[in-house]
Design a protein around this motif. Structure first.
Motif, short mmCIF file in Angstrom:
data_model
loop_
_atom_site.label_atom_id
_atom_site.label_comp_id
_atom_site.label_asym_id
_atom_site.label_seq_id
_atom_site.Cartn_x
_atom_site.Cartn_y
_atom_site.Cartn_z
N MET A 33 -4.80 -4.06 -1.41
CA MET A 33 -4.87 -2.67 -1.84
C MET A 33 -4.11 -1.80 -0.85
O MET A 33 -3.77 -2.24 0.26
CB MET A 33 -6.32 -2.19 -2.05
CG MET A 33 -7.16 -1.94 -0.86
SD MET A 33 -8.77 -1.13 -1.32
CE MET A 33 -8.26 0.58 -1.63
N ALA A 34 -3.77 -0.58 -1.28
CA ALA A 34 -2.94 0.30 -0.45
C ALA A 34 -3.63 1.64 -0.28
O ALA A 34 -4.33 2.11 -1.18
CB ALA A 34 -1.57 0.49 -1.10
N VAL A 35 -3.42 2.25 0.88
CA VAL A 35 -3.94 3.59 1.12
C VAL A 35 -2.80 4.47 1.64
O VAL A 35 -1.99 4.05 2.46
CB VAL A 35 -5.15 3.58 2.09
CG1 VAL A 35 -4.75 3.07 3.48
CG2 VAL A 35 -5.80 4.94 2.19
N THR A 36 -2.73 5.69 1.08
CA THR A 36 -1.69 6.65 1.46
C THR A 36 -2.35 7.92 1.96
O THR A 36 -3.35 8.36 1.41
CB THR A 36 -0.79 6.97 0.24
OG1 THR A 36 -0.15 5.76 -0.18
CG2 THR A 36 0.27 8.02 0.57
N ILE A 112 -11.95 2.48 7.84
CA ILE A 112 -13.17 2.90 7.13
C ILE A 112 -13.05 2.54 5.65
O ILE A 112 -13.98 1.99 5.05
CB ILE A 112 -13.42 4.42 7.34
CG1 ILE A 112 -13.73 4.70 8.81
CG2 ILE A 112 -14.54 4.90 6.43
CD1 ILE A 112 -13.78 6.17 9.18
N VAL A 113 -11.90 2.84 5.07
CA VAL A 113 -11.67 2.49 3.66
C VAL A 113 -11.76 0.97 3.48
O VAL A 113 -12.41 0.48 2.55
CB VAL A 113 -10.29 2.99 3.18
CG1 VAL A 113 -9.95 2.44 1.81
CG2 VAL A 113 -10.25 4.51 3.17
N ALA A 114 -11.13 0.24 4.38
CA ALA A 114 -11.11 -1.22 4.27
C ALA A 114 -12.52 -1.78 4.29
O ALA A 114 -12.91 -2.56 3.40
CB ALA A 114 -10.27 -1.82 5.41
N LYS A 115 -13.31 -1.38 5.28
CA LYS A 115 -14.66 -1.94 5.37
C LYS A 115 -15.49 -1.60 4.13
O LYS A 115 -16.28 -2.43 3.65
CB LYS A 115 -15.38 -1.46 6.64
CG LYS A 115 -16.66 -2.26 6.86
CD LYS A 115 -17.42 -1.91 8.12
CE LYS A 115 -18.75 -2.69 8.13
NZ LYS A 115 -19.67 -2.21 9.17
#
Lengths: 223, 223
Positions: A33-36, A112-115
């Motif tokens: 997954m990706a976060v921007t 934080i998003v990953a966990k």
């Protein structure tokens, strides 16, 4: 490339470097997954570009509003009234687009998003090689941050930096070895003037990108 | 207490702990400023309380909007529709008011603010003693973060945690030794129901605060 049977989160801007990292992760991990981070960039085109690429590749994509960075350090990337420094960074002084500690904040939010998604592998395109002058792009910083994040959240994060020791030409080479040179060349946005692909051709980002590509293509031809 | 001829930034919520830290810093440093994080607390009263105390003490005060935390981890502190966990934390499980990595983010933002003002000393009221169960309040985390921040910003931050090894009674003792027990008792807000001073008297925060105060006053009497 050896597949790892776990998921990864890629810090993703829609530029050459992070798109190459996205392909690297897709080749390596089970699911990606990706976060921007949307921090009021001069060019909303960057966010749109990131969204297009993620959708095209079928990658789950989260865009986080980081407008609060403007509270901390007004600078040329976040405020329209300050001109972008036209000089190519020389590796000695930090360019005026610098938001102090920004990369550390982004990687912490990414963690934080990953966990939250049960993901411990985090991929970022930071790199010591291209003389950015940002202390929070150095390898020693990333390693220290990895330990701090693990302590902060009682979790076993693994920060991956596939571009850390690559120059721009080698980054093109990595995209090529993943079979994605043309995609990265045509679809990503690096240009300070918001023009995807080969860009405006004369801003510092376009100049660096073109030099790297030319160097890589020359070296490929000579092999 | 030995005066340090430098400035300090205090991470300040208007509660008992951080107000005690503010007095500790005022006794120790040349000049003190305070930063408060507004992350959509259930009680805006907390921010108002912090503003009143800072103004009363003549301390420069910056309130940072951290509403973006709501994007990451909805929980009982930031969303009105989830009830506060009424149980007193037992040191084993983390209470449901937990925003993952929150303290790490706050300290990183504090460091950015501090460096902007030329300040390297940062004071925070985090504490291992009262069984909060937050991994990013542990001493080992704070020390690791200190190193990471210094690498991230090429700066010599010094994180101070005057409450790290104190229990609630000892924290009252520290306020008393600074000549500020009555001020902290009357002016700070700890109560989950937004009532300053001795509070509502029955929420977990009021219970802990009262127990600590009673224990301290009893120990003082017996000396």
């Amino acid at each position: 490339m050896e597949k790892i049977g776990e998921d990864a989160l890629v810090v993703f801007s829609g530029g050459q470097d992070s798109t190459t990292c996205l392909f690297w992760a897709l080749a390596r991990f089970r699911k990606v997954m990706a976060v921007t981070f949307d921090y009021g960039q001069r060019h909303k085109a960057e966010i749109d570009c990131a969204r297009r690429i993620a959708a095209d590749l079928g990658v789950e994509h989260q865009v986080l509003d980081m407008a609060l960075l403007n509270q901390l350090a007004p600078n040329s990337l976040t405020r329209m009234d300050i001109p972008v420094d036209e000089a190519i960074p020389d590796g000695k002084s930090t360019p005026n687009s610098y938001v102090e500690g920004r990369n550390m904040l982004f990687l912490t939010f990414a963690a934080i998003v990953a966990k939250t998604h049960g993901i411990r592998h985090i991929v970022t395109g930071v790199c010591e090689t291209d003389f950015s002058g940002y202390p929070d792009c150095r390898d020693v910083f990333v390693k220290s941050l990895n330990v701090t994040l693990n302590l902060a959240m009682d979790y076993q994060f693994v920060l991956h930096t596939p571009l850390m020791w690559l120059d721009k030409a080698q980054t093109w080479g990595l995209a090529d070895s993943l079979g994605r040179l043309d995609y990265v060349r045509r679809r990503t946005l690096t240009c300070y003037n918001g023009i995807p692909g080969d860009g405006c051709g004369h801003c510092p980002a376009c100049t660096l990108r073109r030099q790297g590509l030319n160097n890589y293509l020359a070296s490929r031809k000579s092999c």
